[in-house]
Design a protein around this motif. Structure first.
Motif, PDB file in Angstrom:
ATOM      1  N   LEU A 179       0.820   6.835   2.028  1.00 23.26           N
ATOM      2  CA  LEU A 179       1.455   7.961   2.724  1.00 23.26           C
ATOM      3  C   LEU A 179       0.951   9.304   2.209  1.00 23.26           C
ATOM      4  O   LEU A 179       0.753  10.239   3.000  1.00 23.26           O
ATOM      5  CB  LEU A 179       2.975   7.869   2.599  1.00 23.26           C
ATOM      6  N   SER A 180       0.707   9.410   0.907  1.00 23.51           N
ATOM      7  CA  SER A 180       0.182  10.682   0.394  1.00 23.51           C
ATOM      8  C   SER A 180      -1.240  10.920   0.898  1.00 23.51           C
ATOM      9  O   SER A 180      -1.634  12.054   1.135  1.00 23.51           O
ATOM     10  CB  SER A 180       0.250  10.732  -1.127  1.00 23.51           C
ATOM     11  N   LEU A 181      -2.003   9.845   1.095  1.00 23.88           N
ATOM     12  CA  LEU A 181      -3.334   9.985   1.689  1.00 23.88           C
ATOM     13  C   LEU A 181      -3.214  10.513   3.117  1.00 23.88           C
ATOM     14  O   LEU A 181      -3.906  11.453   3.504  1.00 23.88           O
ATOM     15  CB  LEU A 181      -4.077   8.645   1.677  1.00 23.88           C
ATOM     16  N   LEU A 182      -2.318   9.917   3.915  1.00 21.54           N
ATOM     17  CA  LEU A 182      -2.134  10.385   5.291  1.00 21.54           C
ATOM     18  C   LEU A 182      -1.695  11.846   5.331  1.00 21.54           C
ATOM     19  O   LEU A 182      -2.033  12.568   6.267  1.00 21.54           O
ATOM     20  CB  LEU A 182      -1.105   9.519   6.020  1.00 21.54           C
ATOM     21  N   SER A 183      -0.966  12.294   4.312  1.00 18.98           N
ATOM     22  CA  SER A 183      -0.513  13.691   4.303  1.00 18.98           C
ATOM     23  C   SER A 183      -1.674  14.662   4.125  1.00 18.98           C
ATOM     24  O   SER A 183      -1.523  15.856   4.378  1.00 18.98           O
ATOM     25  CB  SER A 183       0.551  13.906   3.226  1.00 18.98           C
ATOM     26  N   GLN A 184      -2.847  14.174   3.723  1.00 20.41           N
ATOM     27  CA  GLN A 184      -4.036  15.025   3.665  1.00 20.41           C
ATOM     28  C   GLN A 184      -4.607  15.274   5.060  1.00 20.41           C
ATOM     29  O   GLN A 184      -5.429  16.161   5.251  1.00 20.41           O
ATOM     30  CB  GLN A 184      -5.112  14.398   2.774  1.00 20.41           C
TER      31      GLN A 184
ATOM     32  N   ASP B 233       7.411  11.476   3.175  1.00 19.43           N
ATOM     33  CA  ASP B 233       7.568  10.205   2.482  1.00 19.43           C
ATOM     34  C   ASP B 233       8.610   9.355   3.194  1.00 19.43           C
ATOM     35  O   ASP B 233       9.582   9.870   3.736  1.00 19.43           O
ATOM     36  CB  ASP B 233       7.994  10.440   1.028  1.00 19.43           C
ATOM     37  N   LEU B 234       8.374   8.058   3.229  1.00 19.17           N
ATOM     38  CA  LEU B 234       9.325   7.106   3.799  1.00 19.17           C
ATOM     39  C   LEU B 234       9.902   6.289   2.664  1.00 19.17           C
ATOM     40  O   LEU B 234       9.173   5.943   1.722  1.00 19.17           O
ATOM     41  CB  LEU B 234       8.629   6.171   4.794  1.00 19.17           C
ATOM     42  N   THR B 235      11.168   5.973   2.766  1.00 19.53           N
ATOM     43  CA  THR B 235      11.743   5.081   1.772  1.00 19.53           C
ATOM     44  C   THR B 235      11.077   3.716   1.904  1.00 19.53           C
ATOM     45  O   THR B 235      10.406   3.425   2.901  1.00 19.53           O
ATOM     46  CB  THR B 235      13.261   4.913   1.966  1.00 19.53           C
ATOM     47  N   GLU B 236      11.301   2.882   0.924  1.00 17.55           N
ATOM     48  CA  GLU B 236      10.726   1.538   0.974  1.00 17.55           C
ATOM     49  C   GLU B 236      11.179   0.787   2.221  1.00 17.55           C
ATOM     50  O   GLU B 236      10.379   0.130   2.886  1.00 17.55           O
ATOM     51  CB  GLU B 236      11.128   0.772  -0.288  1.00 17.55           C
ATOM     52  N   SER B 237      12.466   0.919   2.573  1.00 14.23           N
ATOM     53  CA  SER B 237      12.967   0.201   3.757  1.00 14.23           C
ATOM     54  C   SER B 237      12.435   0.821   5.049  1.00 14.23           C
ATOM     55  O   SER B 237      12.144   0.100   6.008  1.00 14.23           O
ATOM     56  CB  SER B 237      14.488   0.142   3.765  1.00 14.23           C
ATOM     57  N   GLU B 238      12.292   2.143   5.109  1.00 10.33           N
ATOM     58  CA  GLU B 238      11.719   2.786   6.293  1.00 10.33           C
ATOM     59  C   GLU B 238      10.263   2.369   6.478  1.00 10.33           C
ATOM     60  O   GLU B 238       9.825   2.083   7.598  1.00 10.33           O
ATOM     61  CB  GLU B 238      11.815   4.317   6.173  1.00 10.33           C
ATOM     62  N   PHE B 239       9.507   2.330   5.377  1.00 13.08           N
ATOM     63  CA  PHE B 239       8.112   1.908   5.445  1.00 13.08           C
ATOM     64  C   PHE B 239       8.029   0.459   5.915  1.00 13.08           C
ATOM     65  O   PHE B 239       7.217   0.117   6.777  1.00 13.08           O
ATOM     66  CB  PHE B 239       7.434   2.065   4.079  1.00 13.08           C
ATOM     67  N   ALA B 240       8.889  -0.396   5.367  1.00 14.70           N
ATOM     68  CA  ALA B 240       8.884  -1.816   5.740  1.00 14.70           C
ATOM     69  C   ALA B 240       9.199  -1.994   7.223  1.00 14.70           C
ATOM     70  O   ALA B 240       8.582  -2.832   7.899  1.00 14.70           O
ATOM     71  CB  ALA B 240       9.873  -2.592   4.882  1.00 14.70           C
TER      72      ALA B 240
ATOM     73  N   ASP C  66       0.804  -1.218   0.000  1.00 11.85           N
ATOM     74  CA  ASP C  66       0.000   0.000   0.000  1.00 11.85           C
ATOM     75  C   ASP C  66       0.840   1.272   0.000  1.00 11.85           C
ATOM     76  O   ASP C  66       0.322   2.342  -0.300  1.00 11.85           O
ATOM     77  CB  ASP C  66      -0.982  -0.010   1.176  1.00 11.85           C
ATOM     78  N   ARG C  67       2.119   1.152   0.306  1.00 11.46           N
ATOM     79  CA  ARG C  67       3.003   2.315   0.170  1.00 11.46           C
ATOM     80  C   ARG C  67       2.949   2.819  -1.270  1.00 11.46           C
ATOM     81  O   ARG C  67       2.860   4.010  -1.525  1.00 11.46           O
ATOM     82  CB  ARG C  67       4.444   1.964   0.550  1.00 11.46           C
TER      83      ARG C  67
END
Length: 163
Positions: free
Chosen positions: A32-37, A43-50, A26-27
């Motif tokens: 994350l762009s939805l949450l920014s609303q 934004d988180l990198t792929e590894s940060e999100f994981a 879902d990243r």
């Protein structure tokens, strides 16, 4: 938090939108762009999100993030709405549990379709199934009527300290 099976789909809006648990993919679907609303959400990198996803998934059913997506909008399957429930275990009420609803947001382009209502109602159902004796949330005064439609009543005053 993560699940391979979707939450039961509500049909009250008559569309193909599915309410399900957050998935790591879902990243890329705009989570994350939805949450920014809703609030600041860099934004988180792929590894940060994981890593964050893994930390939250380790909490099991005490931390549930739901998303609403329209599978008919392939191939991108953008996330249209989200909301979170975390379960607080207490000594009060014989070791009772309280559900906290947080981070509810509907994409600006998808508002008015009942998606937020569906997500919130499902979070409340999950809290009830988990044995919570109440579910609480904080909102702005402008959202009182919206959450009243979701079954919430105003109680108390919220206070905060920010760092």
């Amino acid at each position: 938090m993560a699940s391979t099976s979707p939450e039961p789909a509500a049909t009250e809006t008559g569309d193909s939108v599915k309410i399900r648990r957050l998935e790591i993919a879902d990243r890329e679907r705009g989570f994350l762009s939805l949450l920014s609303q809703l609030s600041s959400c860099p934004d988180l990198t792929e590894s940060e999100f994981a890593a964050c996803f893994a930390d939250l998934a380790a909490l099991g059913d005490d931390h549930v993030i739901l998303v609403a997506e329209d599978p008919a909008a392939a191939p991108e399957r953008r996330i249209l709405s989200t909301g979170c429930l975390f379960v607080e275990r207490k000594f009060l009420r014989g070791g009772g549990k309280v559900g906290h609803v947080e981070d509810v947001v509907v994409d600006a382009a998808a508002r008015g379709r009942g998606l937020g209502l569906r997500v919130v109602r499902r979070l409340v159902e999950i809290a009830k199934e988990a044995g919570c004796y109440k579910v609480i949330l904080d909102c702005t005064p402008e959202l009182r009527a919206y959450y009243a439609k979701c079954g919430f009543v105003e109680k108390g005053v919220q206070m905060a300290v920010y760092f």
